[in-house]
Design a protein around this motif. Sequence first.
Motif, PDB file in Angstrom:
ATOM      1  N   ASN A  40     -33.555   8.368  40.050  1.00 12.42           N
ATOM      2  CA  ASN A  40     -34.340   7.905  41.186  1.00 12.42           C
ATOM      3  C   ASN A  40     -35.808   7.731  40.837  1.00 12.42           C
ATOM      4  N   ASN A 108     -38.695  13.440  45.912  1.00 12.41           N
ATOM      5  CA  ASN A 108     -38.216  12.087  46.195  1.00 12.41           C
ATOM      6  C   ASN A 108     -39.239  11.035  45.779  1.00 12.41           C
ATOM      7  N   VAL A 157     -34.944  15.593  43.891  1.00 11.86           N
ATOM      8  CA  VAL A 157     -34.331  14.613  44.789  1.00 11.86           C
ATOM      9  C   VAL A 157     -33.410  15.324  45.770  1.00 11.86           C
TER      10      VAL A 157
END
Length: 726
Positions: A40, A108, A157
């Motif tokens: 990510n 994130n 994440v």
Amino acid sequence: MKYSPIALVVAQLLAPAAYAQDENKDEQHQHENTEVIVINASPLARTELNSAQPVSVISGDELREKQAHTLGETLAHEPGINSTHFARVASSPIIRGLDGPRVKVTQNGLDSADVSRGSPDHAVTTETSVAQQIEILRGPATLLYGSGAIGGVVNVVDERIAQEHVGGTRGFFGGNLASVDDLRDVNAGVSTDIGNTVLHVDGFARSSDDYQVPSFTNDEGETTDTIENSFVDAQGGTLGLSYLFDGGFIGASYARLDQEYGIPGHHAHEEEHGEEEHSDEPHEEEAHEEETGPFADLKQNRWQLHAGLENPWQGVEQLSVRYAYTDYQHQEIEDAAPSTTFTNEQHELRVTANHQLTDQWYGAFGYHGFLQEQAAFGEEAYTPASETDRHGLFWLIETRENKLNYQLGVRYENVSINAPTVELGRQQHDFDPLSASFGVTYQWHPAVMFNANYSFAQRAPSANEIFANGAHLATQTYELGLNYDVHAEAEHLYVIEPNERSIELETSHSLDLGAHFETGENHLNINLFVNRVNNFVYESFTGLNSVDLAFDHDDHADEEVHEGEPEGEHDHEEGLPVVQYNQEDVVLFGYEIDGRWQLAPNWRLDAFSDYTRAYAIDNNANLPRIPSQRIGAEFTYNEGNWESSLGYVWYAEQNRVAANEERTPSYGLLNAQFNWFPQGFSRYNLSVYVKAENLTDKLGYVHTSFLKYDAPVAGRNFSIGLRGEF
């Protein structure tokens, strides 16, 4: 709803058709069966296998087994990663010998927005017990994350903002009990579809007492087997809601974190050399403070917004917007009252657009904005209130041609750091860091991949490194930032004056060379790195004591500091050693090796080793707190619905030490674990584990810790826990 551009990119990167056409189908099938975890932290949907920069991902059961209270301790056994080990209460990750403001910690993809980068006793606010995976980018990752990532990125994440339907309802739960600190830990989370929306809720609670160690003698000459004031009491939760529609999604989340933890050794110097006139008159409050010690009271409120669109306009296949606002407060409590308060109010925005340049070239460009307002007040406010404003533009592109994958990127950034309350020297510093990288991966054989990556990265010094001017009791030093200089006025009198030298950008030239071998269930990773950093910012001992310091803007400073004392007879035991931030050219190099071998159907061997060497170029002086070489191995046996493992990690002696730094002896830790997967609970993926750490109760000192001889590694520890999904 999965984005088709990402799926296409992943398919393009991983498709066996990209290999030579004459390779046999069995070898192709081997790669198709390899588990794919998308990183990510990269907007180009890279994986561990196709990234030119060394990347590793911890997820699933592996993450649950390694999960600890702090992020640093959770990652401490990863190749190339060490921990600051601040007595297990506030440990941060170290990547290849670099930590603090050089390692970006994100949630994130957005900054954790705490004050952990400025002091080893300040905790990282990311929570790993409710995380889906943790991604580690070794080496400069400045293109997407800015100059604060010159040493690497750790991205935690979780699922607080869903980008697709979860297929009904799914969740997780877990708990853990441990003997060494009487740990009690529970966590749970759930995501559920409600029409076109996805609701997510998670939470955790953790409590532990002072942890036990093998009997040792601390710096005060006391023999003890308990690290006093190393307790932890933490809880937090997250609420997230996403709305999914044709061609995109939008979601928001709110997270709250409350944490109290002891600060062992934090004020030992102050208590030992405090005002003697009070020593014969103990008060009730003083007795309470001596019993409990100072502790940190941390609170964080965090709001996040994440939105994505498919094909919003011609030429852009995907548009992503991430925004976070964080309100953070960290108080250090003494005698039931705040002695020092740190606050941080932070806004961060990243807009990323994925695009296809040609049939072969694709990439992502975007804008990254960051506004941070930090303040500190109280007896340990060694850094004045400051505002850091960053604006960055970045562009990353890559292509795959047969067996080669090229990855390029560039980032320009403007950084302004302002401290309006500073009375000495400049109040504002502006920088324009520029970073670029070029990487390539080469699939020499379906089972063998080589990678190389060169990065040119620049970093603007942090507000703390520039403006620090005061006692920092966590490190038992008096810190002077780059904004200041020291001039000898008379014997035992040194005046702090403005620094006339310019403050330069830290500039890194980093080269990574790697190889990945994969055959069936066996794999081996080898990474070699060298990193030259010009104008490296570091703290050096000046040989001065804080009682000898005065300010040049105070004409009577020498009279006030030394009033009533004959010249040359100051009591240096009442002061702190003075450290000055300087800039010098340095080099760091080393390696990371890790592998897994299936020795027999039921036997597996995992092993790793890493090493970092760091020194100044001009005088070959060693940099402080560089981790020593490590070698570790673990044997695992599995049978039906259970498995057991036995592992050993050896930490070599660190005798390449900096000035005023002591060598650290070697030690080894023996660990064992038993996992049971009860039959009849397969739908819950339930597992129960019993773990034994440091079985031989070995006394180990961590060279990277500021509390090396006050807070060794934990002693023999037994823990039991369970985890499951639904």
